[in-house]
Design an enzyme around this catalytic site. Sequence first.
Site, PDB file in Angstrom:
ATOM      1  CB  THR A 109      -0.913   0.002   1.250  1.00  0.00           C
ATOM      2  OG1 THR A 109      -1.783  -1.112   1.139  1.00  0.00           O
ATOM      3  CG2 THR A 109      -1.734   1.262   1.348  1.00  0.00           C
ATOM      4  CG  ASP A 139      -1.307  -7.090  -2.539  1.00  0.00           C
ATOM      5  OD1 ASP A 139      -2.076  -6.117  -2.536  1.00  0.00           O
ATOM      6  OD2 ASP A 139      -1.288  -7.940  -1.631  1.00  0.00           O
ATOM      7  CB  THR A 199       0.552  -4.207   6.302  1.00  0.00           C
ATOM      8  OG1 THR A 199      -0.693  -4.166   5.604  1.00  0.00           O
ATOM      9  CG2 THR A 199       1.160  -2.834   6.399  1.00  0.00           C
ATOM     10  CG  ASP A 200      -2.485  -7.742   3.357  1.00  0.00           C
ATOM     11  OD1 ASP A 200      -2.868  -7.031   4.314  1.00  0.00           O
ATOM     12  OD2 ASP A 200      -3.026  -7.716   2.234  1.00  0.00           O
ATOM     13  CB  THR A 256       0.438 -11.225  14.858  1.00  0.00           C
ATOM     14  OG1 THR A 256       1.169 -12.318  15.389  1.00  0.00           O
ATOM     15  CG2 THR A 256      -0.785 -11.748  14.149  1.00  0.00           C
ATOM     16  CB  THR A 295      -1.713 -20.779  22.149  1.00  0.00           C
ATOM     17  OG1 THR A 295      -3.029 -20.351  22.523  1.00  0.00           O
ATOM     18  CG2 THR A 295      -0.791 -19.573  22.135  1.00  0.00           C
TER      19      THR A 295
END
Length: 346
Positions: A15, A59, A91-92, A168, A280
């Site tokens: 982006t 992307d 960022t994805d 994350t 987890t």
Amino acid sequence: MQNSTSILLVYTGGTIGMKQDPVSFDLRPFDFSQILEEVPELKKFGYRIDTYSFDPIIDSSDVDIDFWIRLTRLIADHYDNYDGFVILHGTDTMSFSASALSFMLGDITKPVVFTGSQLPIGMLRTDGKENLISSIEIAASKDEDGHPMVPEVCIYFESQLYRGNRTTKYTAENFRAFRSANYPVLAEAGIHIKFNTAFIRYPEDWNRPLKPVCKLDPSVLIIKIIPGIRQSTLDALVSIPGIRAIILETYGSGNAPSGRWFTDSIKKAVERGTIVLNITQCQAGRVDMDAYSTGKSLKNIGVIGGSDCTTEAAAAKLFFLLGQYSDNKTITQLLKKNIRGELTEK
Ligand code: ASP
């Protein structure tokens, strides 16, 4: 005035470098040189900032192993010529890429800072400018002995610097897109950039040459346990041919259904030689398979506890370990160990 600090700024896509198409309003990538035009302030640093643009730019949803290998080789080829590296990336999948590079580059002596933005750099309210400017300042920062302040693969976003393999992406909306729930921030940018030196990894030997690893094996499957998962589904998943390791995303501190059908299915996979790593589903905290009997039964059949490792770091670490080693014993030992700051050892 120019000083001797040199930074390699690598543009991969995302982006930060997009422009809105005036007709369709779609976001489309624009030329890298235009990004620098949007941030003339960079000249004020006086650093030598060289740029490299991927061709084609992508992307980050299109990131794959070949991309990581190209990026690792690019940094390795230029490692001795720059004080630090700033990687503009979507960022994805930034947390996956930063995790992968932390393993592929090994113990580094120079900063590799990933950044990007939630709004394109050409937009009035963009977060991209501050992210880019501060990332460059961090990549160039040295202590009084002339050593880099943060010789790690990191992510800088919205005034915080994180260890890359602890992050994350958790929001597609807010500017603070990343979280490092299980590890403190490495630096915080306010009026001054405050480095959290107690939590930064420093090399034992500052002259250590870079030893990049470009062999990865992505034969990894992630299974997220959900209430109601069928035995037939689980059996089918754990028997997919060619899978060498399974990341089991379990509940809480590493718990899964206690029925025989569940443990038998996982046990058969372990007996066939599949590595099963327990991570987890929670955003924060760690796997402790001794805490509940449902976790203990997984431990008893040979499932490995992943401590507080993120799914992104666990996947990248497995790609790396499977690419390096063929014997499960070594892989298992290294999965339990903190090799690049990615987990807290018991
Ligand atoms: N889809 C974009 C990417 O990851 C999103 C972003 O950069 O924020 O490349």
